[in-house]
Design an enzyme around this catalytic site. Structure first.
Site, PDB file in Angstrom:
ATOM      1  CG  HIS A 132      -3.214  -0.735  -6.708  1.00  0.00           C
ATOM      2  ND1 HIS A 132      -3.565  -0.092  -5.544  1.00  0.00           N
ATOM      3  CD2 HIS A 132      -3.099  -2.047  -6.370  1.00  0.00           C
ATOM      4  CE1 HIS A 132      -3.661  -0.970  -4.556  1.00  0.00           C
ATOM      5  NE2 HIS A 132      -3.382  -2.167  -5.041  1.00  0.00           N
ATOM      6  NE  ARG A 167      -4.247  -1.409  -0.004  1.00  0.00           N
ATOM      7  CZ  ARG A 167      -4.355  -2.460  -0.831  1.00  0.00           C
ATOM      8  NH1 ARG A 167      -3.363  -2.764  -1.655  1.00  0.00           N
ATOM      9  NH2 ARG A 167      -5.453  -3.185  -0.839  1.00  0.00           N
ATOM     10  CD  GLU A 200      -3.085   3.247  -5.343  1.00  0.00           C
ATOM     11  OE1 GLU A 200      -3.918   2.413  -5.654  1.00  0.00           O
ATOM     12  OE2 GLU A 200      -2.062   3.004  -4.688  1.00  0.00           O
TER      13      GLU A 200
HETATM   14  C1  DGY Z   1      -5.390  -6.111  -3.104  1.00  0.00           C
HETATM   15  O1  DGY Z   1      -6.219  -6.930  -3.483  1.00  0.00           O
HETATM   16  O2  DGY Z   1      -5.404  -5.621  -1.976  1.00  0.00           O
HETATM   17  C2  DGY Z   1      -4.297  -5.730  -4.033  1.00  0.00           C
HETATM   18  O3  DGY Z   1      -3.734  -4.528  -3.698  1.00  0.00           O
HETATM   19  C3  DGY Z   1      -4.785  -5.735  -5.448  1.00  0.00           C
HETATM   20  O4  DGY Z   1      -3.732  -5.498  -6.321  1.00  0.00           O
END
Ligand code: DGY
Length: 323
Positions: free
Chosen positions: A282, A235, A264
């Site tokens: 992402h 993240r 983001e």
């Molecule tokens: C999630 O599913 O949390 C991932 O970040 C997707 O890429």
């Protein structure tokens, strides 16, 4: 019962839900605003949302009929789980199916940065390649180097195991001993500081929590080696983006591969200008197979929750206590 889905997901999941439920899909191919989510949720029993939808308490309390929140992601830092739990609403995620896919993206980024793949591609397309050069596009070897893995849950473990073919010395930082990595790779559990100081490649695989916010900031970047490649597929806010820009600009480290961003979907303008960073939208779990499986899991979780059963991937099973 009625379900609001904040963005079109693969048909595999939609078809499961359509059999017995009335579905309303957010009609646009973009992130809905808070107001649009509240509007869509009106009169619905279930909310199927994405990691890009901040589901806060206002949204959760906006619809008294709401019985289930199914997140189409493994990470669930976008949801105020505490607020949902207070209202006895189960929340679920989609773990497991995206483990290998996300680990593969971390490796793709690692190689892209180490061997300057994106830069080399741009250079070649621009017609700048006019002959082989001994000093042209020099990068970093990967084999026999030290790999540092921060967070060895499912994805961190899968990522580390894939290093086997490159004969790497694996260090990891985690609260728990990881027996799989110890046994299969002879990996060594170390303090974060030691990992940062010794690793040639560092990949982050922790969830975003109060404890991991800005886990990698100026101080941490400064103690990394000059040849270090930093990868973040977890993240964005785990890395202090401003500090990372400084580190990349001033060459404290060799480069970075980012799939996630602090604010983001905004990407720091300075990052876009730098050659020593590879940027992805992402998309670590973005394969046909995985996104399709995630849709099935999200649908199955939703159905269980709407039936009053514990969803297979329930994050807050305590809502079922004394029910
Ligand atoms: C999630 O599913 O949390 C991932 O970040 C997707 O890429």
């Amino acid at each position: 019962m009625k379900i609001f889905i904040t963005r079109k997901i693969p048909e595999t999941g939609l078809n499961i839900l359509k059999k017995d439920y009335e579905i309303e899909l957010f009609p646009h191919d973009r992130i809905p605003t808070k107001e649009e989510i509240i509007k869509g949720l009106k009169g619905k029993d279930g909310l199927l949302c994405l990691l890009s939808d901040p589901i806060d308490e206002d949204i959760i309390i906006s619809e008294p009929k709401l019985k289930m929140i199914s997140n189409y992601a493994v990470g669930y830092d976008n949801i105020d789980v505490k607020a949902a739990t207070k209202r006895k609403i189960p929340v679920s995620n989609t773990p497991g199916v995206l483990t290998e896919t996300t680990a593969e993206m971390a490796w793709a980024q690692l190689f892209s940065v180490a061997r300057r793949i994106v830069e080399g591609d741009k250079y070649t397309r621009a017609g700048k390649y006019i002959g082989w050069g001994p000093l042209l596009m020099l990068g970093q070897d990967v084999s026999n180097k030290t790999l540092g893995v921060i967070g060895t849950g499912r994805i961190g473990t899968a990522f580390a195991l894939k290093s086997k073919g490159f004969n790497m010395n694996v260090l990891y930082a985690d609260e728990q001993v990881n027996k799989i990595l110890d046994n299969k790779l002879n990996a060594k559990k170390v303090e974060l500081v030691e990992l940062l100081k010794k690793s040639d490649f560092i990949s982050i695989h922790v969830p975003l929590t109060d404890d991991t916010y800005h886990l990698i900031s100026e101080g941490e970047l400064k103690i990394m080696k000059k040849n270090t490649v930093l990868i973040n597929t977890s993240r964005g806010p785990v890395v202090d983006e401003k500090a990372l820009v400084k580190a990349l600009k001033e060459k404290w480290i060799f480069g970075a591969g980012l799939d996630v961003y602090e604010h983001e979907p905004k990407v720091h303008e300075e990052l876009k200008k730098l050659e020593n960073v590879v940027l992805q939208p992402h998309s670590a779990s973005a394969t046909f197979e995985t996104r399709s499986k995630m849709a099935i899991i999200a649908a199955e979780n939703m159905i269980a929750g709407l039936k009053g059963e514990i969803p297979p991937n329930c994050i807050n099973p305590e809502v079922f206590e004394n029910k």
